[in-house]
Design a protein around this motif. Structure first.
Motif, PDB file in Angstrom:
ATOM      1  N   PHE A 164       0.853  -1.187   0.000  1.00  0.00           N
ATOM      2  CA  PHE A 164       0.000   0.000   0.000  1.00  0.00           C
ATOM      3  C   PHE A 164       0.890   1.238   0.000  1.00  0.00           C
ATOM      4  O   PHE A 164       2.013   1.206   0.507  1.00  0.00           O
ATOM      5  CB  PHE A 164      -0.890  -0.025   1.247  1.00  0.00           C
ATOM      6  CG  PHE A 164      -2.056   0.913   1.215  1.00  0.00           C
ATOM      7  CD1 PHE A 164      -3.149   0.656   0.404  1.00  0.00           C
ATOM      8  CD2 PHE A 164      -2.077   2.056   1.996  1.00  0.00           C
ATOM      9  CE1 PHE A 164      -4.232   1.515   0.377  1.00  0.00           C
ATOM     10  CE2 PHE A 164      -3.157   2.922   1.976  1.00  0.00           C
ATOM     11  CZ  PHE A 164      -4.244   2.647   1.163  1.00  0.00           C
ATOM     12  N   ASP A 192      -7.353  -1.198   4.600  1.00  0.00           N
ATOM     13  CA  ASP A 192      -6.784  -1.161   3.255  1.00  0.00           C
ATOM     14  C   ASP A 192      -5.567  -2.083   3.167  1.00  0.00           C
ATOM     15  O   ASP A 192      -5.373  -2.789   2.169  1.00  0.00           O
ATOM     16  CB  ASP A 192      -6.373   0.265   2.882  1.00  0.00           C
ATOM     17  CG  ASP A 192      -7.569   1.192   2.724  1.00  0.00           C
ATOM     18  OD1 ASP A 192      -8.609   0.739   2.216  1.00  0.00           O
ATOM     19  OD2 ASP A 192      -7.459   2.366   3.119  1.00  0.00           O
ATOM     20  N   SER A 208      -5.220  -5.585   0.969  1.00  0.00           N
ATOM     21  CA  SER A 208      -4.101  -5.823   0.066  1.00  0.00           C
ATOM     22  C   SER A 208      -3.443  -7.169   0.360  1.00  0.00           C
ATOM     23  O   SER A 208      -3.065  -7.908  -0.560  1.00  0.00           O
ATOM     24  CB  SER A 208      -3.078  -4.693   0.182  1.00  0.00           C
ATOM     25  OG  SER A 208      -2.018  -4.876  -0.732  1.00  0.00           O
TER      26      SER A 208
END
Length: 228
Positions: free
Chosen positions: A6, A89, A93
Motif C-alpha cells: 500500500f 486497506d 491488500s
C-alpha cells in the motif's frame, strides 16, 4: 519475502508537542503550532511524545475540525504507522495479493464492515467457505515482543467471544494482527487488559485463527515483511 502492499503519501514532517485528548494533538509545522487529528484511540506509548518527528497529511475538507492528520512517527530507526484509518486497506491488500490465502478457490468475494451479533467486523470473505475477519493494529513493542492492546478495549475483548460464537454459524473466524514495528513475537498485553488476554487464548483454543503479520513503513510505502 518482502512485498509492497500500500502507498501513503504524506505532505509534511512536524514535531509532536502534546496530546490534548485521544484524537487531538498539537504539532509544530514550519515553526507554527497546529492542531492535528490522531486516528488511533490507543495510548501510543513512547511514540506520541514531545519532540518526536511525525509525518502528516493535510486535508482541505470543510467537514474536518483539523486540516492535519498524524500518519506516522519517526521512532529510533523506524517509521511507525500510527493511523488506524489504513488498517483495513492494508489487510485487503494482504488478501488480494494472496499473501494471506483462503483455499484454492479463485472466486473469492470480499465485503467490508459486516454486522454480526452485537458487533461490526472488518471483513466477510466467501468462496466455498465463509470467513469472518477482525483486524487489529499493533504499535507497542517491548524487548522485541509486540503487545496488543496498548489501552483497555472492551470492544476488542467482545470481538474475540463473538468470533468464537461465529463458529456455530458456519464461519471460519480469523484475527489479523498488523504489527507496525520490528518484533520477533506477539503476545496479548495482559498487564493492560486481562479480559482481552483471557479471551484471546480462549478464542485460539476454540479454533479462531490468528495471523500475526509483521509490516514496515518506509515513509511512502507499506511492506509485508513476514508472518511471526
Amino acid at each position: 519475502m518482502k512485498k509492497q502492499l500500500f502507498e501513503i503519501i504524506t505532505d509534511f514532517e512536524g514535531t509532536f508537542i502534546e496530546r490534548l485528548n485521544k484524537f487531538l494533538g498539537v504539532v509544530e509545522v514550519n515553526g507554527k503550532s497546529v492542531l492535528a487529528h490522531i486516528h488511533d484511540p490507543g495510548r501510543l506509548e513512547g511514540l506520541l511524545e514531545r519532540g518526536n518527528k511525525v509525518l502528516l497529511k493535510k486535508f482541505s475538507s470543510l467537514k474536518r475540525k483539523t486540516e492535519f492528520e498524524v500518519i506516522a512517527v519517526k521512532f529510533e530507526e523506524e517509521i511507525v504507522l500510527v493511523n488506524s484509518r489504513y488498517h483495513n486497506d492494508i489487510a485487503e491488500s494482504l488478501i488480494r495479493k494472496g499473501i494471506v490465502k483462503f483455499g484454492e478457490s479463485k472466486n473469492l468475494t470480499i465485503r467490508r464492515e459486516i454486522k454480526f451479533l452485537n458487533s461490526r467486523f472488518d471483513f466477510l470473505l466467501k468462496n466455498d467457505k465463509k470467513y469472518l475477519i477482525e483486524v487489529k493494529g499493533c504499535v507497542l513493542v517491548k524487548d522485541g515482543v509486540a503487545l496488543f492492546p496498548d489501552a483497555p478495549t472492551k470492544r476488542g475483548a467482545r470481538h474475540l467471544i463473538e468470533l468464537v460464537e461465529s463458529l456455530n454459524y458456519g464461519f471460519n473466524p480469523l484475527i489479523f494482527i498488523l504489527i507496525m514495528r520490528n518484533a520477533t513475537e506477539f503476545k496479548p498485553n495482559e498487564s493492560i487488559d486481562k479480559d482481552f488476554s483471557k479471551n484471546y487464548f480462549y478464542a485460539i483454543s476454540k479454533g479462531v485463527e490468528v495471523k500475526k503479520i509483521l509490516l514496515s513503513f518506509e515513509g511512502e510505502k507499506v511492506y509485508f515483511e513476514k508472518f511471526i
